[in-house]
Every structure is written in structure tokens, then in C-alpha cells.
Design an enzyme around this catalytic site. Structure first.
Site, short mmCIF file in Angstrom:
data_model
loop_
_atom_site.label_atom_id
_atom_site.label_comp_id
_atom_site.label_asym_id
_atom_site.label_seq_id
_atom_site.Cartn_x
_atom_site.Cartn_y
_atom_site.Cartn_z
N LYS A 80 -18.22 56.32 59.08
CA LYS A 80 -18.27 55.15 58.32
C LYS A 80 -19.34 55.52 57.04
O LYS A 80 -20.60 55.43 57.50
CB LYS A 80 -18.85 53.88 58.91
CG LYS A 80 -18.60 52.57 58.21
CD LYS A 80 -19.64 51.62 58.48
CE LYS A 80 -20.93 51.64 57.62
NZ LYS A 80 -20.52 51.51 56.25
N CYS B 119 -35.60 60.35 51.19
CA CYS B 119 -36.47 59.82 52.00
C CYS B 119 -37.86 60.64 52.09
O CYS B 119 -39.11 60.25 52.52
CB CYS B 119 -35.96 59.84 53.45
SG CYS B 119 -35.26 61.37 53.98
N GLU C 234 -41.58 51.66 50.83
CA GLU C 234 -40.73 52.41 50.29
C GLU C 234 -39.86 51.85 49.30
O GLU C 234 -39.11 50.93 49.37
CB GLU C 234 -39.75 52.94 51.56
CG GLU C 234 -38.76 54.03 50.71
CD GLU C 234 -37.84 54.62 52.14
OE1 GLU C 234 -37.66 55.93 52.14
OE2 GLU C 234 -37.42 54.05 52.89
#
Length: 522
Positions: free
Chosen positions: A213, A328, A423
Site C-alpha cells: 500500500k 526521519c 517532529e
């Protein structure tokens, strides 16, 4: 020189030198070729079936939001159920395919990808907003994952009869690894080829079948990867391409009783949501689902007064603003000791102001962020930062018509401020002052994340202490905190950065298998 399995030893794919006119022209040609194919429709791929649906995911160029990259068919729960059924059926024969044959598909895919390196990079330039170097590194990493995991699978197979089990009289004992079953692979948009390829390849080469996906902002790149795997000979049924809503088919697939594992890379919030869903045991489920998750970070660089300050400033800027801070591993925090604080801050600001903002196709240092939602979220954090620190440069949208933002630097930020803790996933850097290097490490550690970090110092005793006390999965010294190489820096983090699964390392493939011991009396 070849290894005993006939393969050359693994080596990382070289990055392209765009300073060479030949390579520069080749990339320009690749971008033209990709642009000639914009706006096409893409199907779902379930087993051997190619299916177009009425509902579409529209992928747009973040640098030119009105420009359609592709219209991708969108799956619903009915099609997700069909994909699960086909993947489960295919697992029954795929798990018996020899490891060498499974590895060969990955090696062939790596070879094909290497031949089309610039084309795949060009797709990332227009769909993900990467500049040339960032896109090229993404493609190179995808090649590395395919090559590395193929070799790792062969290595694990060779170990099947040589694992160090204790011998006892009157028995023969053996431990082997067998595949888990059907896995759901949910890759991120920020490394839409490398991480998609790595997560999928690891699951497939270990004998599992996969429902892929893709991220809804970069589904076209994922489709081309699917096609690459099929061209490499991967049989129908092993890999299914199923774009759709995370809230609809993502949750459905995660909760499905036939799902054996979920491999996810994305935000902390979505990762924790998947973890909660995976923990349930619906009717018909006879196992505990395994989750392999990488969920982000709030990474930082600590600089002491003995450091090479020019090198530290360059690393801070590269870590904070590479791919617009949409990594990240991005170093969105810098913690600098008081003795050299002003000097380092001045060097960081000077280098940040020198970064050009513009179209990725023109290879500017800073391109757009991925979509309007991210654009607005980052602007809201910039507003927060104006109340938490001293704005030194940036702080607003940039010109260009797309989702462009000025690279932004805040100084004098408290370690517990929101822009030091949350973040942001954008081109925003927060700088904090520490009284000394130990306080710098303490400030670095005061976060719920623990993915990457860096420490700049020339004092060996401090480096040794930092090795023990800085709490993160990937810690670097006197270099930037981004740019992990497959096989060199196995990648994964602590705390709410994920399951520390160490992608691109020797511990990764066993996460997609389970150990079986057989004992036979003589």
C-alpha cells in the site's frame, strides 16, 4: 573476486557525479522523458490482474501543484479482501521456492534499476520534489537494498546446517528460518523508492507474499517499482500493488486475521495507531502479528568547544535542510556549548542563507515540501518558533508557486520548547545553548525519540563517553546525522522512533521469518 556463491562482494552503489557533463545531460534527458509521460492513469495490480477503478488518487507535483503526475486507481475494502486472498494463496507455493531463486529476482531487479537509474530519479524529482542529488541517492539506496538483501538471504541459507547448537549424544538438531506469511508493506513518501524497495524486497526474499500500500502522495513511483519487480520475473501473486486510503484499506489490512506482519515507515502517530490495531486478535487469527516500524525522530547534533567548527556548521546545515528537512533522520536540533555558541550560530546562518530555493528540476538545494498539509503544518510551527526562539533567517513561505518554504533557523531555544521536542518534518532548525558538552548531551537525550544523533569533538575521552550516553539507534561522530548507507549503517531507532529494526543490516531479514528447530533421535 567472487564469493563462494558466485556473487561479487556487496559494495554500495556509487552516487552520480553531476559535475560531469555526460551525467548532467543524461539527467536532463531523463527529466524530459518523464515529463512526456505525466498525467497517465495507473491501475491496481492484484496477482495477474490489472484493474482500473472509478475512484482515483491524483498525484501532483509539489513544485507545481496544478501539474498532475498521474491518476492512480484507488482500492476499496472489497479489493483489499481480494488482494489478501490472492496473497494468502500464493504464499502456499512461494514459501517453497528455493532461497537462491528468490534472491535472483532481487538481483535482476537491481540490475534493471541500475540501467534506468536516472529515469527513476527523475520520477522522484517531479513527484516527491527531490533535487538531483537527493533523488540519485534514493535510487542508489534502492539498488543497495535489493543487492544486500539478496546476498543476506543466501548467507542465511548457508548457515542452516552450521548454526552453533550444542551437540548431545543420540540426536541430530537443526534450526532453520521459515517465512511468516502475508505481509502488509506501508512505505513512506519521503524515500518513495529506496524504502519501498527495501521493505518489499526483505519480505519477498524471505519467502513471504506482500500487499504493497504505497503512500498516497507518491504512488506513481511505487507503481514503477512494482513493474520493475514483475519485469525482473517475480511471479504473479507474490506482490500486489494496492493504493488506497490509510483509514480505509490501511486499517482494514492491518486488522485482517490473515495478516502475519506489518512493515511500516512513517509518522509516530500513524505507527502507534498501527501498533494498536495489530495488537488485537480478531476471530480466525491464530498468531500475534509482528510489527516492524520506523516512526520518525527529533534528531540533533551536539558541538563542543574542541570541534572543527566549520565542519560542524556544514553538517548542521546539511542535516537540517537536506530534502527540505523531510527525513526521519533530519538534524532539526543543534546543541552548542556556550564557549563557541555565537561562532557556530553565525556560521550556520551564513551557510543557510547561501542555500538556493527553487524547482527541483533545476537542481536547487531546497525544493518544495510534499503537499499543502505539510506546508501549512510547517508554517504553523514556524509561528510557534517565533515565540520560542530568536528568528535568525527564513521564517516564511518562499516564492515559486509551489509548496516552497524558506530554510529557517531559530537560536536561543529552550531544550523543552515545542520546536525542540516535536517532529516538524520541514526546513526548520532550532539551536540551543549548553553550558558544557555534558549538558549538551543531556539536552539531546531529553526527547521521546531516539533515531539519529551526532557529536562533534576532538577530545577522545568525550567521544568515548558520548558513545555510551547519547541514546539513539544511529550515532555519528564528526559528521552529519543523515545519510546511512546500506550494510554500513544498519538503520533504526530507540524509544518512539520505532522498533529499532536496523534496516540494511544483518539482523533485518530474520524479522520476516520465524525460527524452527527440528530434533531427530538417532
Amino acid at each position: 573476486m567472487a564469493d563462494k556463491d558466485g556473487l561479487t562482494p556487496f559494495a554500495n552503489e556509487p552516487l552520480t557525479d553531476f559535475g560531469q557533463e555526460r551525467e548532467w545531460r543524461a539527467m536532463e534527458e531523463a527529466i524530459r522523458a518523464v515529463r512526456s509521460r505525466l498525467g497517465r492513469e495507473y491501475p491496481l495490480r492484484l496477482g495477474s490482474r490489472t484493474m482500473y477503478t472509478e475512484e482515483k488518487i491524483v498525484s501532483s507535483n509539489p513544485a507545481r501543484p496544478d501539474e498532475v503526475i498521474g491518476r492512480v486507481s484507488r482500492a476499496d475494502r472489497k479489493l483489499a479482501e481480494e488482494a489478501m486472498g490472492e496473497a494468502a494463496a500464493a504464499f502456499e507455493w512461494w514459501k517453497r521456492v528455493p532461497a537462491a531463486e528468490r534472491a535472483a529476482y532481487l538481483l535482476e531487479a537491481a540490475s534493471l534499476l541500475r540501467e534506468r537509474k536516472h529515469i527513476f530519479s527523475a520520477w522522484m524529482i517531479v513527484e516527491a520534489g527531490k533535487n538531483w542529488s537527493e533523488a540519485d541517492a534514493d535510487t542508489a539506496e534502492a539498488i543497495d537494498f535489493l543487492e544486500y538483501y539478496a546476498r543476506e538471504m543466501l548467507r542465511l541459507e548457508e548457515l542452516a546446517d552450521s548454526r552453533p547448537l550444542v551437540r548431545i549424544a543420540g540426536e541430530t538438531n537443526r534450526m532453520t528460518y521459515i517465512p511468516l506469511g502475508v505481509g502488509i508493506v506501508i512505505p513512506p513518501w519521503n524515500f518513495p523508492l529506496a524504502i519501498c524497495a527495501g521493505m518489499t524486497a526483505a519480505a519477498v526474499v524471505t519467502g513471504n507474499t506482500v500487499v504493497l500500500k504505497p503512500a498516497s502522495t507518491t504512488p506513481v513511483i511505487a507503481y514503477h517499482f512494482y513493474e520493475l519487480m514483475r519485469e525482473a520475473g517475480l511471479p504473479p501473486g507474490v506482490l500486489h500493488y494496492l493504493p488506497g486510503s490509510g483509514g480505509e484499506i490501511g486499517d482494514y489490512l492491518t486488522s485482517h486475521p490473515q495478516t502475519r506482519f506489518i512493515s511500516f515507515t512513517g509518522s509516530k502517530e500513524v505507527g502507534l495507531h498501527i501498533n494498536r490495531l495489530a495488537a488485537d486478535t480478531p476471530a480466525g487469527q491464530i498468531w500475534i502479528k509482528r510489527l516492524v516500524a520506523e516512526m520518525g525522530g527529533k534528531d540533533g547534533i551536539v558541538v563542543d568547544e574542541t570541534a572543527d567548527l566549520d565542519a560542524a556548521a556544514q553538517a548542521i546545515v546539511a542535516s537540517a535542510f537536506g530534502f527540505q528537512g523531510q527525513k526521519c533522520s533530519a538534524g532539526s536540533r543543534a546543541i552548542v556549548v556556550e564557549a563557541v555558541y555565537d561562532e557556530v550560530v553565525a556560521k550556520v546562518v551564513e551557510r543557510t542563507r547561501a542555500l538556493s530555493v527553487g524547482l527541483p528540476e533545476e537542481n536547487h538545494a531546497i525544493g518544495p515540501v510534499i503537499d499543502r498539509s505539510s506546508y501549512e503544518k510547517i508554517l504553523s510551527y514556524i509561528d510557534i518558533g517565533k515565540g520560542e526562539g530568536r528568528l535568525l533567517t527564513g521564517g516564511a513561505a518562499a516564492e515559486g508557486g509551489g509548496y516552497f518554504l524558506q530554510p529557517t533557523v531559530f537560536a536561543d531555544v529552550d531544550g523543552k520548547a515545542r520546536i525542540m521536542q516535536e517532529e516538524i518534518f520541514g526546513p526548520v532548525l532550532a539551536i540551543a545553548k549548553a553550558s558544557d558538552w555534558r549538558e549538551g548531551i543531556q539536552i539531546y537525550n531529553e526527547t521521546e525519540f531516539g533515531l539519529t544523533g551526532a557529536f562533534f569533538s576532538t577530545d577522545e575521552s568525550r567521544i568515548q563517553e558520548a558513545m555510551e550516553t547519547m541514546h539513539c539507534g544511529n550515532l555519528y561522530f564528526n559528521r552529519k546525522c543523515t545519510g546511512a548507507f546500506v550494510g554500513v549503517h544498519p538503520f533504526g531507532g530507540f524509544n518512539l522512533s520505532g522498533t529499532d529494526s536496523k534496516a540494511g543490516g544483518p539482523d533485518y531479514l530474520p524479522l520476516f521469518m520465524q525460527a524452527k528447530v527440528t530434533s531427530r533421535k538417532l
